[in-house]
Design an enzyme around this catalytic site. Structure first.
Site, mmCIF file in Angstrom:
data_model
loop_
_atom_site.group_PDB
_atom_site.id
_atom_site.type_symbol
_atom_site.label_atom_id
_atom_site.label_comp_id
_atom_site.label_asym_id
_atom_site.label_seq_id
_atom_site.Cartn_x
_atom_site.Cartn_y
_atom_site.Cartn_z
ATOM 1 N N CYS A 124 -24.235 51.090 48.657
ATOM 2 C CA CYS A 124 -24.827 52.433 48.700
ATOM 3 C C CYS A 124 -24.106 53.398 47.742
ATOM 4 O O CYS A 124 -24.316 53.317 46.542
ATOM 5 C CB CYS A 124 -24.862 52.956 50.128
ATOM 6 S SG CYS A 124 -26.024 54.322 50.348
ATOM 7 N N HIS A 126 -27.646 48.505 53.018
ATOM 8 C CA HIS A 126 -26.447 48.366 53.850
ATOM 9 C C HIS A 126 -26.381 46.981 54.494
ATOM 10 O O HIS A 126 -26.788 46.810 55.655
ATOM 11 C CB HIS A 126 -26.422 49.457 54.925
ATOM 12 C CG HIS A 126 -26.100 50.811 54.398
ATOM 13 N ND1 HIS A 126 -24.812 51.311 54.342
ATOM 14 C CD2 HIS A 126 -26.894 51.763 53.854
ATOM 15 C CE1 HIS A 126 -24.828 52.518 53.812
ATOM 16 N NE2 HIS A 126 -26.078 52.822 53.505
ATOM 17 N N GLU A 172 -23.800 45.541 55.567
ATOM 18 C CA GLU A 172 -22.743 45.502 56.594
ATOM 19 C C GLU A 172 -23.302 45.721 58.002
ATOM 20 O O GLU A 172 -22.689 45.301 58.987
ATOM 21 C CB GLU A 172 -21.659 46.538 56.286
ATOM 22 C CG GLU A 172 -21.967 47.970 56.645
ATOM 23 C CD GLU A 172 -22.930 48.680 55.710
ATOM 24 O OE1 GLU A 172 -23.323 49.828 56.012
ATOM 25 O OE2 GLU A 172 -23.293 48.087 54.673
#
Length: 261
Positions: free
Chosen positions: A113, A222, A224
């Site tokens: 990001c 994202h 994660e």
């Protein structure tokens, strides 16, 4: 027993109550510890107060995180930000010099990001400050009022570049679904960056550094978030962890050889 590699995770400089604080979201720490199988170290936004060389000497890899702040537009020749835009000059002063130095030094890099946007700026690229205002581009922002599971849920597909690094990590799939929680994005691609994924509206969503000596991948979404539940996200963090282990092993061999010389 083989020791785990150490991964530095870039922090934001934020105000918590009366105190300046260096903060990192737990989701990034969890992805490094559980997904990359590495030790996590929060890297404070101290700029020149901690030398880039010392940081690179200490770590086996670097994760450049997302953030609520945006890169200062003067750093890529952009127009001044709209009033109220959140910036973090301490982070800019830390991450931008560190990114290029890490890649040159062969330190594995994964950028997410804001980190993705930082990488583009470091390589001479520019950013759209409001993607949703650009003719022909979609609105890539999340709904702030929605539950987190909805905000981080699949938002759109991206087309993966055939033969690219992400294409291989995705097992040869041509398209994957990703989340979308950003209002800025790449305008002009930085020199030396290779496109890895593109959104249906043409916005670049992932890049790699073409001639990097080690792992150097950046994504706009994202991975994660609940990484273990997504095959591509799991593959990204596993590959990053493997690259960090390879660097740690190479450094251990070099130190052993130097001791015997």
């Amino acid at each position: 027993m083989e020791r785990k590699p150490l991964v530095g995770i870039t922090a934001d400089l934020t105000q918590i109550g009366a105190h300046a604080s260096h903060t990192v979201g737990d989701k990034y720490v969890a992805a490094i510890v559980d997904g990359a199988q590495a030790l996590a170290m929060v890297l404070p936004a101290l700029g020149e107060r901690q030398s880039t060389d010392d940081v690179l000497d200490a770590v086996d890899g670097l994760l450049f995180t997302g953030s609520y702040s945006n890169v200062e537009p003067h750093l890529y020749g952009g127009e001044p930000s709209a009033p109220g835009t959140k910036h973090d000059p301490a982070r800019d002063a830390t991450t931008l010099p560190l990114l290029r130095a890490a890649i040159v030094a062969g330190v594995p890099v994964l950028a997410v990001c804001r980190g993705f946007q930082e990488l583009n700026v470091v390589f001479g690229g520019t950013l759209h400050q409001h993607v949703h205002d650009v003719p022909g581009l979609a609105d890539h922002r999340e709904d702030d009022d929605a539950p987190l599971d909805t905000q981080y849920g699949p938002a759109h597909v991206v087309r993966l570049t055939p033969g690219g690094k992400l294409h291989a990590l995705a097992g040869g799939r041509d398209e994957v679904h990703v989340n979308s929680l950003h209002k800025q994005g790449i305008a002009r691609l930085g020199a030396g960056l290779a496109i890895e994924a593109v959104a249906p509206d043409g916005l670049i969503e992932a890049v790699s550094v073409a001639d990097a000596p080690a792992f150097a991948l950046a994504v706009q979404w994202h991975p994660e978030w609940r990484h273990a539940q997504n095959p591509l996200s799991s593959a990204i963090f596993r590959a990053f962890g493997d690259a960090c282990r390879a660097r740690r092993a190479a450094r251990a061999r070099a130190m052993a050889a130097a001791a015997l010389a």
